[in-house]
Design an enzyme around this catalytic site. Structure first.
Site, PDB file in Angstrom:
ATOM      1  N   LYS A  22       0.744  -1.147   0.072  1.00 45.12           N
ATOM      2  CA  LYS A  22      -0.202   0.075   0.090  1.00 45.12           C
ATOM      3  C   LYS A  22       1.464   0.847  -0.057  1.00 45.12           C
ATOM      4  O   LYS A  22       0.611   1.973  -0.761  1.00 45.12           O
ATOM      5  CB  LYS A  22      -0.812  -0.287   1.017  1.00 45.12           C
ATOM      6  CG  LYS A  22      -1.692   1.329   1.991  1.00 45.12           C
ATOM      7  CD  LYS A  22      -2.622   1.484   2.788  1.00 45.12           C
ATOM      8  CE  LYS A  22      -1.551   1.163   3.849  1.00 45.12           C
ATOM      9  NZ  LYS A  22      -1.468   3.165   4.487  1.00 45.12           N
ATOM     10  N   ASN A  23       1.370   1.694   0.580  1.00 45.62           N
ATOM     11  CA  ASN A  23       2.437   2.153   0.661  1.00 45.62           C
ATOM     12  C   ASN A  23       3.215   2.729  -0.165  1.00 45.62           C
ATOM     13  O   ASN A  23       4.147   4.101  -0.159  1.00 45.62           O
ATOM     14  CB  ASN A  23       3.510   2.213   2.272  1.00 45.62           C
ATOM     15  CG  ASN A  23       2.124   2.522   3.376  1.00 45.62           C
ATOM     16  OD1 ASN A  23       1.113   3.016   3.532  1.00 45.62           O
ATOM     17  ND2 ASN A  23       2.768   2.457   4.747  1.00 45.62           N
ATOM     18  N   ARG A 121       0.734  14.210  13.662  1.00 44.77           N
ATOM     19  CA  ARG A 121       1.431  14.311  11.944  1.00 44.77           C
ATOM     20  C   ARG A 121       1.339  15.503  11.000  1.00 44.77           C
ATOM     21  O   ARG A 121       0.400  15.537   9.965  1.00 44.77           O
ATOM     22  CB  ARG A 121       0.628  13.453  11.043  1.00 44.77           C
ATOM     23  CG  ARG A 121       0.982  12.239  12.053  1.00 44.77           C
ATOM     24  CD  ARG A 121       0.457  10.503  11.448  1.00 44.77           C
ATOM     25  NE  ARG A 121       0.631  10.538  10.256  1.00 44.77           N
ATOM     26  CZ  ARG A 121       0.053   8.765   9.623  1.00 44.77           C
ATOM     27  NH1 ARG A 121      -0.739   8.443   9.652  1.00 44.77           N
ATOM     28  NH2 ARG A 121       1.222   8.703   8.566  1.00 44.77           N
ATOM     29  N   ASP A 307       5.311   0.850  12.114  1.00 43.31           N
ATOM     30  CA  ASP A 307       4.170   0.138  11.121  1.00 43.31           C
ATOM     31  C   ASP A 307       3.802  -1.299  12.139  1.00 43.31           C
ATOM     32  O   ASP A 307       2.612  -1.983  11.842  1.00 43.31           O
ATOM     33  CB  ASP A 307       3.423  -0.305  10.222  1.00 43.31           C
ATOM     34  CG  ASP A 307       3.671   1.776   9.208  1.00 43.31           C
ATOM     35  OD1 ASP A 307       3.468   2.152  10.359  1.00 43.31           O
ATOM     36  OD2 ASP A 307       3.353   1.616   7.964  1.00 43.31           O
ATOM     37  N   ARG A 399      -8.548  -0.699   4.599  1.00 45.40           N
ATOM     38  CA  ARG A 399      -7.680   0.891   4.203  1.00 45.40           C
ATOM     39  C   ARG A 399      -6.577  -0.021   4.062  1.00 45.40           C
ATOM     40  O   ARG A 399      -5.587   0.338   2.976  1.00 45.40           O
ATOM     41  CB  ARG A 399      -7.303   1.600   5.555  1.00 45.40           C
ATOM     42  CG  ARG A 399      -8.682   2.781   5.578  1.00 45.40           C
ATOM     43  CD  ARG A 399      -7.996   4.100   6.817  1.00 45.40           C
ATOM     44  NE  ARG A 399      -6.820   4.194   6.579  1.00 45.40           N
ATOM     45  CZ  ARG A 399      -5.581   4.405   7.276  1.00 45.40           C
ATOM     46  NH1 ARG A 399      -5.475   4.852   8.207  1.00 45.40           N
ATOM     47  NH2 ARG A 399      -4.201   4.580   6.010  1.00 45.40           N
TER      48      ARG A 399
HETATM   49  C1  UD1 Z   1       4.939   6.569   6.512  1.00 49.60           C
HETATM   50  C2  UD1 Z   1       4.034   5.606   6.536  1.00 49.60           C
HETATM   51  C3  UD1 Z   1       3.231   5.407   7.355  1.00 49.60           C
HETATM   52  C4  UD1 Z   1       4.487   5.283   8.592  1.00 49.60           C
HETATM   53  C5  UD1 Z   1       4.738   6.723   7.947  1.00 49.60           C
HETATM   54  C6  UD1 Z   1       6.746   6.127   9.121  1.00 49.60           C
HETATM   55  C7  UD1 Z   1       2.872   6.429   3.962  1.00 49.60           C
HETATM   56  C8  UD1 Z   1       1.751   6.128   2.820  1.00 49.60           C
HETATM   57  N1  UD1 Z   1       2.760   5.898   5.135  1.00 49.60           N
HETATM   58  O1  UD1 Z   1       3.824   8.123   6.737  1.00 49.60           O
HETATM   59  O2  UD1 Z   1       2.196   3.653   7.243  1.00 49.60           O
HETATM   60  O3  UD1 Z   1       4.157   5.139   9.690  1.00 49.60           O
HETATM   61  O4  UD1 Z   1       5.527   6.409   7.163  1.00 49.60           O
HETATM   62  O5  UD1 Z   1       7.402   5.329   8.603  1.00 49.60           O
HETATM   63  O6  UD1 Z   1       3.855   5.468   3.549  1.00 49.60           O
HETATM   64  N2  UD1 Z   1       6.717  14.706  10.512  1.00 49.60           N
HETATM   65  C9  UD1 Z   1       6.960  16.032  10.903  1.00 49.60           C
HETATM   66  N3  UD1 Z   1       6.956  17.152  10.213  1.00 49.60           N
HETATM   67  C10 UD1 Z   1       6.381  16.489   8.713  1.00 49.60           C
HETATM   68  C11 UD1 Z   1       6.246  15.054   7.993  1.00 49.60           C
HETATM   69  C12 UD1 Z   1       6.328  14.292   9.287  1.00 49.60           C
HETATM   70  O7  UD1 Z   1       7.307  16.653  12.032  1.00 49.60           O
HETATM   71  O8  UD1 Z   1       5.944  17.962   7.650  1.00 49.60           O
HETATM   72  C13 UD1 Z   1       7.183  14.239  11.525  1.00 49.60           C
HETATM   73  C14 UD1 Z   1       6.060  13.188  11.993  1.00 49.60           C
HETATM   74  O9  UD1 Z   1       4.948  13.502  12.225  1.00 49.60           O
HETATM   75  C15 UD1 Z   1       5.745  11.366  12.516  1.00 49.60           C
HETATM   76  C16 UD1 Z   1       7.659  11.409  11.733  1.00 49.60           C
HETATM   77  O10 UD1 Z   1       7.775  12.716  11.179  1.00 49.60           O
HETATM   78  O11 UD1 Z   1       6.409  11.842  13.766  1.00 49.60           O
HETATM   79  C17 UD1 Z   1       7.476  11.032  10.488  1.00 49.60           C
HETATM   80  O12 UD1 Z   1       6.648  10.646   9.782  1.00 49.60           O
HETATM   81  P1  UD1 Z   1       6.542  10.339   8.097  1.00 49.60           P
HETATM   82  O13 UD1 Z   1       8.020   9.520   7.993  1.00 49.60           O
HETATM   83  O14 UD1 Z   1       6.341  11.747   7.374  1.00 49.60           O
HETATM   84  O15 UD1 Z   1       5.197   9.915   8.535  1.00 49.60           O
HETATM   85  P2  UD1 Z   1       4.159   9.774   6.655  1.00 49.60           P
HETATM   86  O16 UD1 Z   1       5.206   9.762   5.579  1.00 49.60           O
HETATM   87  O17 UD1 Z   1       3.180  10.292   7.103  1.00 49.60           O
END
Ligand code: UD1
Length: 420
Positions: A22-23, A121, A307, A399
């Site tokens: 999915k990701n 997030r 995850d 999902r």
């Molecule tokens: C992706 C995965 C999710 C997984 C996560 C961490 C997808 C669709 N989802 O989520 O399944 O749990 O990676 O491996 O691929 N952060 C900020 N600011 C930002 C972006 C992120 O502070 O602009 C923080 C987040 O709150 C979190 C950390 O960075 O604490 C990592 O988040 P991120 O890697 O961005 O997660 P996703 O890409 O949303």
């Protein structure tokens, strides 16, 4: 609303075929916005999140046509650049259209995703990087309004934190920017690697794939011919079924998987006493005489994935001794704890750390899924609980898990999908 009913104290046997990730699929579908051709994608999983993103693209004017097991996506007639709240609110990963839409059209509006069950997030890192590339970004009435009338410009971006979708978004934006973009502290997840590899094969020069520093040479808004591809197997789905084998202490084989993406997960299963046999695309877990406790810290790839945290917590309830799990990525990713406690698990929480005192005899009851991976932890716990468990709110599960009930039925689980 559907729920799953399953009987506990079961032993599993046989094989489970893993679906596409999915990701990986989500950024790869968003990537088609950069294409001038009809892009053929194979091995997409049948999960709700994929349908949500395809719906978003269709709303923007793309045609998404299913042929046998493939999906053909044609974004040549894309005319809308607004990703509306009604779709984005159901799936945070919709933010993945921001980079490619802005890079292609020089403007777009994407609803702010807001918080979710596992934490705040934010998307500040995505926005900051796009601003560095010359975008003007305003937040108005809950929408990110982004403009870059003369196109995005390549630059040096250093992510303060490693972000998976942030890296994917900026790689896609950089592909159509003018000049060279360097991303430092880039995510190295296999899903990001596949995105970069496909773009590379499609003519975008990307160096450093799989490392923390990516260098991308942009086309200055020239759309690209994207090669057809097959989505990599879902490593989290594979890890979840390996935990199903582990928690029931059964021999189970996972097929159509990539063991090299699961290094940290397999290492933890081995530490817990299970022996693992891998081939190029299969993994077999064997029963153990004693499930040992484990220490886990969730971190970015290649470390242990957040995850898989909930599933290992369910497994730790069956270990002989005290396991410690520290969640370092999301501040609120322990929502499964209270449901596991209701089933009889002995878990205490202190900030970001959970202490699991095993082994507990779990008993079946009605439980409620709170997020995608929490749902699978409840399914795992139900496999060893005494009695019949009803898992409610499984739309979370739908999902991200392709045909979970059917796949478990095939290895001997007494599980049915019912309507409330
Ligand atoms: C992706 C995965 C999710 C997984 C996560 C961490 C997808 C669709 N989802 O989520 O399944 O749990 O990676 O491996 O691929 N952060 C900020 N600011 C930002 C972006 C992120 O502070 O602009 C923080 C987040 O709150 C979190 C950390 O960075 O604490 C990592 O988040 P991120 O890697 O961005 O997660 P996703 O890409 O949303």
């Amino acid at each position: 609303m559907d729920y799953l009913q399953l009987k506990g104290s079961q032993s599993l046997s046989g094989e489970i075929k893993i679906s596409g990730a999915k990701n990986a699929s989500l950024p790869l579908i968003a990537m088609t916005i950069l294409a001038k051709n009809n892009v053929k994608i194979s091995n997409l999983p049948h999960v709700a999140d994929i349908n949500t993103l395809l719906k978003l693209l269709s709303n923007l004017g793309a045609s998404c046509e299913k042929t046998n097991d493939d999906m053909l996506i044609d974004t040549s007639k894309l005319h809308e650049t607004k990703a509306t709240y009604d779709i984005v609110k159901t799936m945070r990963a919709s933010i993945l259209v921001l980079g490619p839409l802005l890079a292609r059209f020089g403007k777009c509006e994407v609803s702010l995703p807001g918080g979710c069950a596992i934490g705040q997030r934010p998307v500040d890192l995505h926005l900051k990087a796009l601003e560095q590339m010359g975008a003007n970004i305003e937040i108005k009435s809950g929408y990110i309004e982004a403009t870059a009338s003369n196109g995005l410009k390549g630059c040096d971006i250093i992510f303060d934190k490693i972000t998976v979708t942030g890296t994917a978004n900026i790689v896609m934006a950089a592909a159509l920017a003018s000049g060279v973009t360097t991303i430092t502290n880039a995510a190295r997840e296999p899903e990001v690697v596949q995105l970069c590899e496909i773009l590379n094969e499609s003519g975008i020069n990307i160096k450093g794939i799989g490392t923390a520093i990516l260098t991308i040479v942009g086309t200055d808004r020239k759309l690209i011919d994207i090669v057809g591809f097959s989505v990599i197997p879902d490593r989290i789905e594979a890890g979840t079924y390996l935990c199903a084998g582990a928690i029931t202490n059964s021999k189970l084989t996972i097929t159509n998987t990539n063991p090299s993406h699961l290094g940290s997960v397999l290492a933890k299963l081995e530490e817990m006493g299970f022996s693992i046999e891998s081939t190029k695309d299969t993994i077999t877990i064997h029963p153990t005489s004693e499930i040992k406790p484990v220490r886990i810290i969730t971190q970015e790839y290649p470390a242990f994935p957040t995850d898989m945290q909930a599933q290992f917590m369910a497994l730790a309830t069956q270990a002989n001794g005290v396991s410690i799990i520290e969640e370092r990525l999301f501040e609120n990713r322990f929502m499964h704890v209270s449901e596991l406690q209701r089933m009889g698990a002995d878990i205490s929480l202190n900030g970001h750390t959970a202490t699991i005192n095993g082994k507990s005899n779990l008993s079946a009851t009605d439980v409620m899924a709170t997020d995608l991976r929490a749902s699978s932890a409840l399914i795992l716990a139900a496999l060893v609980a005494d009695g019949t468990t009803d898992v409610h709110r499984i739309y979370h599960l739908d999902r991200g898990y392709d045909s979970l009930d059917k796949k478990l039925q095939n290895v001997g689980v007494d599980i049915v999908r019912l309507s409330e």
